[in-house]
Design an enzyme around this catalytic site. Structure first.
Site, PDB file in Angstrom:
ATOM      1  N   ASP A  55       2.965 -16.664 -44.435  1.00  0.00           N
ATOM      2  CA  ASP A  55       2.585 -15.603 -43.492  1.00  0.00           C
ATOM      3  C   ASP A  55       1.409 -16.010 -42.602  1.00  0.00           C
ATOM      4  O   ASP A  55       1.030 -15.273 -41.691  1.00  0.00           O
ATOM      5  CB  ASP A  55       2.215 -14.327 -44.257  1.00  0.00           C
ATOM      6  N   GLY A  86      10.133  -5.682 -44.588  1.00  0.00           N
ATOM      7  CA  GLY A  86      11.126  -6.461 -45.326  1.00  0.00           C
ATOM      8  C   GLY A  86      10.870  -6.420 -46.821  1.00  0.00           C
ATOM      9  O   GLY A  86      11.797  -6.380 -47.634  1.00  0.00           O
TER      10      GLY A  86
HETATM   11  C1  S3P Z   1       6.471 -11.363 -49.581  1.00  0.00           C
HETATM   12  C2  S3P Z   1       7.121 -12.563 -49.538  1.00  0.00           C
HETATM   13  C3  S3P Z   1       7.247 -13.376 -48.325  1.00  0.00           C
HETATM   14  C4  S3P Z   1       6.253 -12.946 -47.255  1.00  0.00           C
HETATM   15  C5  S3P Z   1       6.195 -11.456 -47.099  1.00  0.00           C
HETATM   16  C6  S3P Z   1       5.792 -10.797 -48.402  1.00  0.00           C
HETATM   17  C7  S3P Z   1       6.433 -10.621 -50.845  1.00  0.00           C
HETATM   18  O1  S3P Z   1       8.548 -13.211 -47.798  1.00  0.00           O
HETATM   19  O2  S3P Z   1       6.581 -13.561 -46.037  1.00  0.00           O
HETATM   20  O3  S3P Z   1       5.278 -11.097 -46.099  1.00  0.00           O
HETATM   21  O4  S3P Z   1       5.623  -9.680 -50.980  1.00  0.00           O
HETATM   22  O5  S3P Z   1       7.207 -10.967 -51.744  1.00  0.00           O
HETATM   23  P1  S3P Z   1       9.797 -14.089 -48.295  1.00  0.00           P
HETATM   24  O6  S3P Z   1      10.121 -13.703 -49.664  1.00  0.00           O
HETATM   25  O7  S3P Z   1      10.900 -13.738 -47.337  1.00  0.00           O
HETATM   26  O8  S3P Z   1       9.343 -15.505 -48.165  1.00  0.00           O
END
Ligand code: S3P
Length: 444
Positions: free
Chosen positions: A325, A100
């Site tokens: 996380d 993601g």
């Molecule tokens: C991350 C932000 C978080 C986290 C992901 C990494 C990042 O997600 O859960 O593992 O590197 O910016 P969200 O922005 O959806 O909270």
């Protein structure tokens, strides 16, 4: 995405755990280091980069858009950037795998470049919501077509020149914040993001390090971050600290396995990331911070964690962004505490690599732990330090952190816990199982 066979793994209960572990590079910082180095003018280098599948997906996509990215034999990565505004049209779809962060950060980059990119991913990533970045990036001028439900595959056509926006984040998300700031890098004028709740600030720290003009102000509506566009980034040498999200599993393992003592080296302790250690201490965990120092502009220390009798905790919801996380690991710690722990205000867990509330409730429940599921969290009744029943195969739903959390749970179980698929662990911690074996645990 090519089909990868599931890799079931049986976890043997550990007699004890001891030794020293160096956790791999921080995943969030590794993505950002590659992205910003790819936009700098000249050659940057990165040491300590996490060489997990998620970060490698970011590297491959940036290469496809013109950056020169190479790994030296000494493990140092060298990146020749294309300059802000210089990304090239990728020849094919960008395969984001399970990541993601890659998807949302890179969509932000593409959004203000005169190129088109199609983002694809695995079954887990293809279920995750992209509306949260589509809304602000569209306001900035990007032309985005997603699959039904605002999901991948998703086509992003950059708006060039982009339109600077002032955007209040509707969800606490560092990925969304970072996507907007990255789009703002190649957008004339000042792009502003307001976050009502502080999320991880690695983008702001690193953008400043690369020479971007960033101003941060605390306002009565939250933290306002303003980036001045059409920036020129200067190449840097980045040292990536160890990932607190990976250290989390060892901290919980050492806390729950009788007689255990682990030294976890080089743990990033940025306050926007360190919530789990606060929660564990509230539970009575025995964690000593040694040799606090600064690595790559981030606070770092070695942690000595010894087995302790944990007591249940009501996890303060305001800790959620700084341990988002780490809830799977926290739920495992709660499964061994005395009493009923409650964690609420963590509804974002529903849209991670899996629905982490449902997945952990099912996995712990199958292992004999009493859980109660809420829309925004979980209550876990712990064993008071006794081994849990175990003896079940748990479903991890392509989620690396569920696989590692349930491996840790299996270290103190009366009967072996089987992880249905350990393969996704390679996204963030390729050496996890080898390290476990070295510390005294066993998987077969
Ligand atoms: C991350 C932000 C978080 C986290 C992901 C990494 C990042 O997600 O859960 O593992 O590197 O910016 P969200 O922005 O959806 O909270």
């Amino acid at each position: 995405m090519s089909y990868q066979a599931a890799k079931p793994l049986q976890i043997a209960p550990a007699r004890t755990l001891s030794g020293t572990v160096s956790v791999p590079g921080d995943k969030s910082i590794s993505h950002r280091a590659l992205v910003l180095a790819s936009l700098a003018v000249g050659e940057s280098s990165i040491s300590g980069l996490l060489e997990g599948d998620d970060v490698l997906a970011t590297a491959a996509a940036l290469r496809a858009m013109g950056a020169m990215i190479e790994r030296g034999d000494d493990g140092t990565w060298r990146i020749r950037g294309v300059g802000v505004g210089g990304l090239l049209q990728p020849p094919g779809a960008l395969d984001m795998g399970n990541s993601g962060t890659s998807t949302r950060l890179l969509a932000g980059l593409v959004a203000s470049h005169p190129i088109h990119a199609t983002f694809i991913g695995d079954a887990s990533l293809s279920r995750r919501p992209m509306g949260r970045i589509i809304d602000p990036l569209s306001l900035m001028g990007a032309d985005i077509t997603a699959s039904p439900g605002s999901r991948l595959p998703m086509m992003v056509g950059g708006g060039c020149p982009g339109v600077p926006i002032r955007y209040m984040l509707p969800v606490a998300s560092a990925q969304v914040k970072s996507a907007i700031l990255l789009a703002g890098l190649n957008t004339p004028g000042i792009t502003r993001v307001i976050e009502p709740v502080a999320t991880r600030d690695h983008s702001e720290r690193m953008l400043t390090g690369f020479g971007a003009e960033i101003a941060i102000e605390e306002t009565d509506r939250g933290r306002l971050i303003a980036i001045t566009g059409e920036a020129e980034l200067k190449p840097q040498h980045i040292v990536v600290p160890g990932d607190p999200s990976s250290a989390a599993f060892w901290a919980v393992a050492a806390s729950i396995v009788p007689g255990a003592a682990l030294t976890i080296r080089n743990v990033g302790l940025n306050p926007t990331r360190a919530g789990l250690f606060t929660a564990l201490r509230m539970m009575g965990a025995d964690i000593t911070e040694c040799d606090p120092r600064s690595v790559g502009g981030e606070p770092v220390a070695d942690l000595l964690v010894r087995h302790a009798s944990l007591t249940a905790v009501d996890v303060p919801p305001e800790l959620a962004p700084s341990m988002i996380d780490e809830y799977p690991a926290l739920f495992v710690a709660a499964a061994f505490a005395a009493g009923r722990s409650v964690a609420r205000g963590a509804q974002e867990l529903r849209v991670k690599e899996s629905d982490r509330i449902a997945t952990m409730a099912a996995a712990l429940g199958k292992c004999g732990v009493t859980v109660e599921e809420f829309a925004d969290g979980l209550a876990v009744t712990g064993s008071g330090g006794e081994a849990i029943a175990g003896g079940a195969t748990v479903a991890t739903h392509l989620d690396h952190r569920i696989a590692m959390a349930m491996t840790v749970a299996g270290l103190h179980a009366r009967a072996a816990v089987t992880i249905d698929d350990a393969a996704p662990v390679a996204t963030s911690y390729p050496d996890f199982f080898a390290t476990l074996a070295r510390l005294g645990g066993a998987a077969c």
